[in-house]
Design an enzyme around this catalytic site. Structure first.
Site, PDB file in Angstrom:
ATOM      1  N   LYS A 112       0.837  -1.210   0.000  1.00  0.00           N
ATOM      2  CA  LYS A 112       0.000   0.000   0.000  1.00  0.00           C
ATOM      3  C   LYS A 112       0.870   1.259   0.000  1.00  0.00           C
ATOM      4  O   LYS A 112       0.620   2.191  -0.755  1.00  0.00           O
ATOM      5  CB  LYS A 112      -0.920  -0.033   1.224  1.00  0.00           C
ATOM      6  CG  LYS A 112      -1.883   1.122   1.338  1.00  0.00           C
ATOM      7  CD  LYS A 112      -3.154   0.711   2.036  1.00  0.00           C
ATOM      8  CE  LYS A 112      -2.992   0.525   3.535  1.00  0.00           C
ATOM      9  NZ  LYS A 112      -2.860   1.797   4.278  1.00  0.00           N
ATOM     10  N   SER A 113       1.885   1.288   0.862  1.00  0.00           N
ATOM     11  CA  SER A 113       2.750   2.474   0.938  1.00  0.00           C
ATOM     12  C   SER A 113       3.415   2.745  -0.410  1.00  0.00           C
ATOM     13  O   SER A 113       3.480   3.895  -0.875  1.00  0.00           O
ATOM     14  CB  SER A 113       3.843   2.253   1.982  1.00  0.00           C
ATOM     15  OG  SER A 113       3.280   2.177   3.263  1.00  0.00           O
ATOM     16  N   ARG A 159       2.862   5.908  -3.332  1.00  0.00           N
ATOM     17  CA  ARG A 159       4.016   6.725  -3.732  1.00  0.00           C
ATOM     18  C   ARG A 159       4.284   6.631  -5.229  1.00  0.00           C
ATOM     19  O   ARG A 159       4.702   7.616  -5.845  1.00  0.00           O
ATOM     20  CB  ARG A 159       5.251   6.296  -2.922  1.00  0.00           C
ATOM     21  CG  ARG A 159       5.179   6.761  -1.460  1.00  0.00           C
ATOM     22  CD  ARG A 159       6.146   5.982  -0.609  1.00  0.00           C
ATOM     23  NE  ARG A 159       6.301   6.500   0.749  1.00  0.00           N
ATOM     24  CZ  ARG A 159       5.467   6.284   1.765  1.00  0.00           C
ATOM     25  NH1 ARG A 159       4.375   5.557   1.576  1.00  0.00           N
ATOM     26  NH2 ARG A 159       5.706   6.785   2.958  1.00  0.00           N
ATOM     27  N   SER A 161       7.247   9.002  12.275  1.00  0.00           N
ATOM     28  CA  SER A 161       6.177   8.905  11.282  1.00  0.00           C
ATOM     29  C   SER A 161       6.720   9.077   9.873  1.00  0.00           C
ATOM     30  O   SER A 161       7.223  10.135   9.504  1.00  0.00           O
ATOM     31  CB  SER A 161       5.117   9.978  11.540  1.00  0.00           C
ATOM     32  OG  SER A 161       4.286  10.100  10.393  1.00  0.00           O
ATOM     33  N   GLN A 169       4.898   9.113   7.306  1.00  0.00           N
ATOM     34  CA  GLN A 169       3.991   9.994   6.551  1.00  0.00           C
ATOM     35  C   GLN A 169       4.421  11.441   6.706  1.00  0.00           C
ATOM     36  O   GLN A 169       4.436  12.202   5.732  1.00  0.00           O
ATOM     37  CB  GLN A 169       2.552   9.808   7.032  1.00  0.00           C
ATOM     38  CG  GLN A 169       2.001   8.432   6.681  1.00  0.00           C
ATOM     39  CD  GLN A 169       0.605   8.196   7.205  1.00  0.00           C
ATOM     40  OE1 GLN A 169       0.060   9.013   7.936  1.00  0.00           O
ATOM     41  NE2 GLN A 169       0.016   7.070   6.837  1.00  0.00           N
ATOM     42  N   ASP A 212       2.126  -1.198  11.772  1.00  0.00           N
ATOM     43  CA  ASP A 212       0.809  -1.606  11.253  1.00  0.00           C
ATOM     44  C   ASP A 212       0.461  -3.055  11.584  1.00  0.00           C
ATOM     45  O   ASP A 212      -0.659  -3.496  11.336  1.00  0.00           O
ATOM     46  CB  ASP A 212       0.761  -1.415   9.733  1.00  0.00           C
ATOM     47  CG  ASP A 212       0.760   0.060   9.357  1.00  0.00           C
ATOM     48  OD1 ASP A 212       0.403   0.902  10.212  1.00  0.00           O
ATOM     49  OD2 ASP A 212       1.105   0.371   8.202  1.00  0.00           O
ATOM     50  N   LYS A 261      -4.360   5.620  14.544  1.00  0.00           N
ATOM     51  CA  LYS A 261      -4.443   4.943  13.241  1.00  0.00           C
ATOM     52  C   LYS A 261      -5.897   4.978  12.763  1.00  0.00           C
ATOM     53  O   LYS A 261      -6.669   5.814  13.204  1.00  0.00           O
ATOM     54  CB  LYS A 261      -3.896   3.521  13.356  1.00  0.00           C
ATOM     55  CG  LYS A 261      -2.424   3.461  13.707  1.00  0.00           C
ATOM     56  CD  LYS A 261      -1.567   4.076  12.611  1.00  0.00           C
ATOM     57  CE  LYS A 261      -0.097   4.069  12.957  1.00  0.00           C
ATOM     58  NZ  LYS A 261       0.710   4.829  12.020  1.00  0.00           N
ATOM     59  N   ARG A 268      -6.162   1.612  17.921  1.00  0.00           N
ATOM     60  CA  ARG A 268      -5.927   0.167  17.794  1.00  0.00           C
ATOM     61  C   ARG A 268      -5.626  -0.499  19.134  1.00  0.00           C
ATOM     62  O   ARG A 268      -5.797  -1.716  19.256  1.00  0.00           O
ATOM     63  CB  ARG A 268      -4.822  -0.108  16.767  1.00  0.00           C
ATOM     64  CG  ARG A 268      -5.325   0.132  15.360  1.00  0.00           C
ATOM     65  CD  ARG A 268      -4.313  -0.192  14.285  1.00  0.00           C
ATOM     66  NE  ARG A 268      -4.972  -0.134  12.977  1.00  0.00           N
ATOM     67  CZ  ARG A 268      -4.330   0.017  11.831  1.00  0.00           C
ATOM     68  NH1 ARG A 268      -3.013   0.120  11.811  1.00  0.00           N
ATOM     69  NH2 ARG A 268      -5.011   0.049  10.688  1.00  0.00           N
TER      70      ARG A 268
HETATM   71  C1  S3P Z   1       2.728   4.814   6.219  1.00  0.00           C
HETATM   72  C2  S3P Z   1       3.270   5.190   7.421  1.00  0.00           C
HETATM   73  C3  S3P Z   1       2.732   4.746   8.723  1.00  0.00           C
HETATM   74  C4  S3P Z   1       1.790   3.570   8.583  1.00  0.00           C
HETATM   75  C5  S3P Z   1       0.832   3.751   7.453  1.00  0.00           C
HETATM   76  C6  S3P Z   1       1.571   3.907   6.141  1.00  0.00           C
HETATM   77  C7  S3P Z   1       3.328   5.308   4.966  1.00  0.00           C
HETATM   78  O1  S3P Z   1       2.015   5.822   9.307  1.00  0.00           O
HETATM   79  O2  S3P Z   1       1.089   3.351   9.774  1.00  0.00           O
HETATM   80  O3  S3P Z   1      -0.050   2.663   7.344  1.00  0.00           O
HETATM   81  O4  S3P Z   1       3.001   4.770   3.886  1.00  0.00           O
HETATM   82  O5  S3P Z   1       4.150   6.237   5.045  1.00  0.00           O
HETATM   83  P1  S3P Z   1       2.718   6.932  10.238  1.00  0.00           P
HETATM   84  O6  S3P Z   1       3.593   7.757   9.408  1.00  0.00           O
HETATM   85  O7  S3P Z   1       1.577   7.726  10.809  1.00  0.00           O
HETATM   86  O8  S3P Z   1       3.456   6.145  11.283  1.00  0.00           O
END
Ligand code: S3P
Length: 434
Positions: A21-22, A26, A167, A169, A315, A342, A346
């Site tokens: 997914k990540s 991107r 993080s 993100q 995750d 999240k 969780r």
């Molecule tokens: C992700 C970063 C994580 C993760 C999320 C995907 C990403 O979040 O929990 O499912 O793709 O950069 P955080 O940056 O809030 O830790």
């Protein structure tokens, strides 16, 4: 939609779970902003990544697919996006919203970013703060929640940002805004987090430095299109790593799984608990390491989860809690307060479900203590969180009676046809209207 699970089952067979997914988010973003044609295979056709794809289509990017995981993007260059006519709806996806926020801060036009009820209750102050320091202007609702209105035409300046939380993100958001900033943007993180943005930027020919915990890039460059093979998502594979570990007699091969060291906390933690995992056929695809993971059932032991593994397995904790419930003795997790923000809280959601199934646990501000025991049957609430739903589904392999998992629609955000794949491997799962 809800899952109904007959207790027991042995997991056997070979599967490739859907794309990461990540990485899928991107590659749409960087492909759209590159010069030339980016061809993607293994793309995750889940709602989250599809929402990101729709957002770039709404900004005038030509995208073919997805068709069986194949997507072709005609990049428009860093300055080639067009103003969308409507707010961009990122659905359930925190990654989509937070990364896009960084990109949108650098555009000539204004945008509104919105999402579903869960996303609109999640904190965005963590991206608004550094972007505002860079010169962006972003309006949110009470408490820094979406919808976000991002003003276009602002000149961004580069900053050094000390990430207050681990993080990826937030790190990625600042790096992506850094593409549009004058000068060098740099970031330090309190602990290593997933580095897919850094790796992929380099894959698109954009230099990113990572030295002694400082990640940096120079604004004003250009991205060159490339081909991307998205590995299977280790976060999705995790459900079967645990299911096959706890269901006696199981033997499963999960193929082409991404094993980027910033994501393999689940493997490390399960191995510490005594799991029988072997990584075979290690190779690299497009700058990301992958392997086939063989998992055979094993007797697990409760452990104190080392703090350095927390961001690397962030995750996977919901399903690791199921492993802990089936382990001998006590498992302790601390330093995981990020789990509370999240797709659901969780810690609270898992504690409630574990209690409903007869597993003793104590909730901590930043974690949980779980006493291994015997899982009973029962009804569990997911708080519309995909990973809570899939975690309790796999718990059934060791339960003494039927489990009903309520509100499972959101499984489609990250793992389309989880139930089909799970059934193929040996889970006795059926789907009912909610
Ligand atoms: C992700 C970063 C994580 C993760 C999320 C995907 C990403 O979040 O929990 O499912 O793709 O950069 P955080 O940056 O809030 O830790």
């Amino acid at each position: 939609m809800q899952f109904k699970l007959v207790p027991g089952g042995v997991l056997t067979g070979e599967v490739r779970v859907p794309g990461d997914k990540s990485i899928s988010h991107r590659c749409v973003m960087l492909g759209a902003l590159a010069q030339g044609m980016t061809r993607i295979s293994g793309f995750l056709e889940g709602e989250d990544a599809l929402a990101t794809l729709a957002a770039f289509r709404a900004m005038g990017v030509e995208i073919e697919g997805p068709s069986q995981g194949n997507v072709t993007i005609t990049g428009v260059g860093l300055r080639g996006l067009r103003a969308p006519t409507e707010p961009l709806d990122l659905g359930n996806a925190g990654t989509g919203m937070r990364l896009l926020c960084g990109l949108m801060a650098g555009q000539a036009f204004s945008t509104e970013l919105t999402g579903d009820a869960s996303l609109c209750s999640r904190p965005m102050g963590r991206v608004i703060d550094p972007l505002t320091t860079m010169g962006a202007s972003i309006r949110s609702t009470e408490g820094g929640r979406p919808p976000l209105n991002i003003e276009g035409g602002r000149k961004l300046r580069s900053i050094h940002y000390d990430l207050p939380m681990a993080s990826a993100q937030v790190k990625s958001c600042v790096l992506l805004a850094g593409l549009y900033s004058e000068g060098r943007t740099s970031i330090t993180e309190p602990a290593p987090t997933r580095d897919h943005t850094e790796r992929m930027l380099r894959g698109f020919g954009y230099p990113v430095q990572a030295d002694a915990g400082v990640i940096s890039l120079q604004g004003g460059g250009a991205l060159q299109a490339c081909d991307i093979d998205v590995p299977a998502d280790i976060s999705s594979a995790a459900f079967f790593l645990v299911a096959a570990s706890i269901a006696p007699g199981s033997d499963v091969l999960l193929t082409h799984v991404g094993i980027n060291p910033t994501r393999t906390g689940v493997i490390n933690i399960l191995k510490m608990m005594g799991a029988d995992l072997t990584l075979e056929n290690r190779r690299e695809v497009g700058g990301e390491p992958v392997a086939d993971i063989r998992v055979r059932s094993a007797i697990l032991q409760g452990i104190e989860i080392p703090a350095d593994q927390v961001p690397l397995a962030i995750d996977e904790f919901p399903v690791l809690f199921i492993a802990a419930a089936c382990a001998r003795g006590r498992t302790v997790l601390r330093g995981a307060e990020e789990l509370r923000v999240k797709e659901s809280d969780r810690i609270a959601a898992m504690a409630e479900g574990l209690s409903a199934l007869g597993i003793q646990n104590a909730v901590l501000e930043d974690g949980i203590i779980i006493e291994g025991g015997t899982l009973g049957g029962g009804v569990v609430e997911t708080y519309q969180d995909h990973r809570i739903a899939m975690s309790f589904a796999v718990a059934a392999v060791r339960a003494e009676a039927e489990i009903t998992v309520l509100n499972c629609d959101h499984v489609a955000t990250s793992f389309p046809d989880f139930q089909g794949l799970a059934r193929r491997l040996g889970l006795q799962i059926s789907v009912e209207a909610g």
